[in-house]
Design a protein around this motif. Structure first.
Motif, PDB file in Angstrom:
ATOM      1  N   CYS A 148      -6.501 -11.572  -9.478  1.00  0.00           N
ATOM      2  CA  CYS A 148      -6.256 -11.295  -8.119  1.00  0.00           C
ATOM      3  C   CYS A 148      -7.399  -9.529  -7.738  1.00  0.00           C
ATOM      4  O   CYS A 148      -7.882  -8.981  -6.976  1.00  0.00           O
ATOM      5  CB  CYS A 148      -5.487 -10.483  -7.400  1.00  0.00           C
ATOM      6  N   CYS A 164      -7.647  -6.080 -12.487  1.00  0.00           N
ATOM      7  CA  CYS A 164      -6.677  -8.014 -12.915  1.00  0.00           C
ATOM      8  C   CYS A 164      -7.539  -9.010 -12.490  1.00  0.00           C
ATOM      9  O   CYS A 164      -7.805  -9.348 -12.384  1.00  0.00           O
ATOM     10  CB  CYS A 164      -4.818  -8.057 -11.643  1.00  0.00           C
ATOM     11  N   CYS A 200      -0.851  -9.402  -7.501  1.00  0.00           N
ATOM     12  CA  CYS A 200      -0.364 -11.190  -7.695  1.00  0.00           C
ATOM     13  C   CYS A 200       0.448 -11.227  -8.632  1.00  0.00           C
ATOM     14  O   CYS A 200       0.691 -12.290  -8.508  1.00  0.00           O
ATOM     15  CB  CYS A 200      -1.917 -11.567  -7.190  1.00  0.00           C
ATOM     16  N   CYS A 222       1.650  -7.667 -12.511  1.00  0.00           N
ATOM     17  CA  CYS A 222       0.584  -7.340 -11.691  1.00  0.00           C
ATOM     18  C   CYS A 222       0.787  -6.394 -10.049  1.00  0.00           C
ATOM     19  O   CYS A 222       1.705  -7.408  -9.558  1.00  0.00           O
ATOM     20  CB  CYS A 222      -0.498  -8.415 -11.044  1.00  0.00           C
TER      21      CYS A 222
END
Ligand SMILES: [Zn+2]
Length: 252
Positions: free
Chosen positions: A221, A218, A245, A242
């Protein structure tokens, strides 16, 4: 999932645009929004610099105070000069009496002599005060010239700087208008529920609601995403977030 199921990187530009993944629109919108945020920040920084500086205000106040002091000194000087003149007249009167020969009484003459001495002492004190005032007046005039010179330098530099800032602000405003128009066009491409998800996340995630997925990570994060999640984000037509996050995942 028909329309967005396959995103062909090698397609020609026009068909690539036609086949753009919905999250690609959101990602592009985010790029625009971030650019708008940055422009607004720059404009706010300029606004904070527009207007008189502390230094300029202080210099103006100082010049104003010195001018006032000089006026006071001039007016005190005039008063003292008048007082001096009237005292000199008085002295002349006493001297005329004293030396005119009309008065012969020694006691009376002695009295006049004492009056004369007292008046002359008073005159000498007045003259001392006048001299002190004139010295201070000269010093203040010199100080004023220096202060005015400094003020004029600072003012010139400040005016140039303000003009530059205003011109820069104008350019930023122009860029902002273009980006806002671009944003309106981009928003029109995004389904309303996606847009409200995007706006909500943007508010909670420092302006970044959409994260690019690169090498299975991701971009928001940096956690490793499950392959199935990445797969869904790539092929699905609805936002996939995600697991860590919550950002909307965009697989380029
Ligand atoms: Zn994340």
């Amino acid at each position: 999932m028909a329309r967005y199921s396959v995103y062909n990187r090698h397609a020609t530009l026009s068909s690539a645009v036609a086949a753009m993944h919905p999250m690609a629109y959101l990602y592009a919108l985010q790029e625009t929004d971030l650019a708008i945020d940055s422009l607004r920040q720059q404009i706010a920084q300029i606004d904070a610099q527009l207007g008189e500086t502390e230094e300029l205000i202080q210099l103006k106040t100082q010049v104003e105070a010195t001018r006032k002091r000089i006026q006071q000194l001039h007016s005190q000087q005039r008063d003292l000069e008048l007082e001096t003149l009237s005292l000199q007249d008085k002295i002349k009167g006493v001297e005329n009496k004293l030396y005119g020969g009309e008065i012969t009484n020694p006691k009376e003459l002695q009295g006049l002599l004492e009056d004369l001495q007292a008046l002359k002492k008073q005159l000498s004190l007045l003259e001392d005060r006048l001299l002190t005032l004139m010295i201070e007046g000269d010093e203040q005039e010199k100080a004023l010239r220096k202060q005015e010179e400094r003020l004029s330098q600072v003012l010139t530099a400040w005016q140039e700087e303000q003009e530059k800032l205003k011109a820069e602000r104008g350019q930023l405003e122009e860029q902002l208008r273009l980006l806002e128009a671009q944003r309106d066009a981009q928003v029109a491409q995004v389904a309303p529920p996606f847009l409200s998800l995007y706006e909500g996340l943007r508010a909670r995630r420092q302006g970044r609601a959409v994260a690019k997925v690169e090498r299975g990570l991701c971009g928001g994060c940096h956690i490793a995403l499950p392959v199935s999640l990445v797969q869904r984000a790539r092929t699905g037509s609805s936002p996939v977030q995600c697991s860590s996050c919550e950002r909307i995942l965009y697989v380029p």
